[in-house]
Design a protein around this motif. Structure first.
Motif, PDB file in Angstrom:
ATOM      1  N   SER A  32       0.992  -1.292   0.121  1.00 37.97           N
ATOM      2  CA  SER A  32      -0.096  -0.189   0.017  1.00 37.97           C
ATOM      3  C   SER A  32       0.871   1.235   0.040  1.00 37.97           C
ATOM      4  N   THR A  33       0.295   2.377  -0.486  1.00 34.38           N
ATOM      5  CA  THR A  33       0.854   3.786  -0.403  1.00 34.38           C
ATOM      6  C   THR A  33       1.156   3.980   1.219  1.00 34.38           C
ATOM      7  N   THR A  34       0.384   3.690   1.820  1.00 32.27           N
ATOM      8  CA  THR A  34       0.649   4.000   3.539  1.00 32.27           C
ATOM      9  C   THR A  34       1.722   3.279   4.047  1.00 32.27           C
ATOM     10  N   VAL A  35       2.183   2.093   3.680  1.00 33.69           N
ATOM     11  CA  VAL A  35       3.357   1.205   3.671  1.00 33.69           C
ATOM     12  C   VAL A  35       4.661   1.661   3.246  1.00 33.69           C
ATOM     13  N   ASP A  37       4.883   4.658   2.196  1.00 28.20           N
ATOM     14  CA  ASP A  37       5.317   6.032   2.868  1.00 28.20           C
ATOM     15  C   ASP A  37       6.144   5.990   4.153  1.00 28.20           C
ATOM     16  N   GLN A  38       5.835   4.905   4.866  1.00 32.93           N
ATOM     17  CA  GLN A  38       6.708   4.779   5.973  1.00 32.93           C
ATOM     18  C   GLN A  38       7.831   4.143   5.677  1.00 32.93           C
ATOM     19  N   LEU A 146       7.285  -4.111   9.616  1.00 35.93           N
ATOM     20  CA  LEU A 146       6.101  -3.978   9.111  1.00 35.93           C
ATOM     21  C   LEU A 146       5.706  -5.366   8.315  1.00 35.93           C
TER      22      LEU A 146
END
Length: 214
Positions: A32-35, A37-38, A146
């Motif tokens: 995902s984009t969220t991952v 980004d992290q 993650l």
């Protein structure tokens, strides 16, 4: 900010269970984009000599680009294997050394040489490269926290990678990374499990006060 013993133990376990992931472990599950980004956040907050932040990253998801890079790997791999003796060469042939097309995301990491003096780098120019590697390690540990796998592919001809990715000639390829969820993380590093090399004891590489010849 102060950390406690629980935080320390978590970090110790992340370090201990970080793995260099190969293509036979990656799943097709999207990252995902969220991952992402992290992961990129972890990279950008790495230390860098003179606060120079001498890095450029290319995030790759297109299959056509991955396949072009995979073709470079195949050619480079043919040159790599000839450097090992017969026993190692046979074992080398069986190793899965990349996950370029299997991993949902690839990231090419480049070092930007300075055009002017950099604080802390004039006596040790290579410290700029080391800064980029710090960013890679930051991202690797964040990925493991993650439960995302990451593999570093170093059997690649850098100039050919730069050509495929339209990278300016003065940039230097430091790493080509494969990122994605995995079927499992091995208990030990793969090359240790396969007997390619053993883990050194601290007594073999830690010295006190002066270097001691073994």
């Amino acid at each position: 900010m102060q950390f406690n013993i629980t935080d320390t133990e978590i970090l110790r376990n992340i370090i201990l269970h970080r793995r260099d992931v190969r293509g036979n472990r990656f799943l097709s599950t999207p990252v995902s984009t969220t991952v992402m980004d992290q992961l990129l956040f972890a990279f950008e907050h790495a230390p860098s000599v003179g606060y120079s932040q001498p890095w450029q990253l290319i995030v790759i998801e297109k299959e056509t680009t991955k396949q072009a890079v995979k073709n470079i790997f195949i050619e480079s791999n043919d040159h790599e294997r000839v450097h090992f003796d017969s026993d190692k060469a046979s074992q080398y042939q069986r190793l899965k050394l990349e996950g370029i097309v299997e991993a949902p995301v690839n990231i090419a990491v480049f070092y930007t040489p300075p055009g002017q003096p950099v604080l802390g780098q004039t006596m040790m120019p290579e410290a700029g490269l080391y800064s980029v590697v710090c960013g890679i390690q930051n991202m690797w540990l964040m990925a493991r926290s993650l439960n995302v796998g990451m593999g570093w592919v170093s059997i690649l001809e850098p100039e050919k990678i730069k050509e495929v990715l339209h990278v300016p000639s003065h940039l230097q390829l430091v790493a080509y990374l494969c990122i994605g969820y995995v079927s499992k993380f091995d208990e030990l590093p793969e090359l240790e499990l396969l007997g390619w090399e053993r883990r050194k004891n601290q007594a073999e590489f830690i010295h006190h006060e002066t270097f001691k010849q073994s």
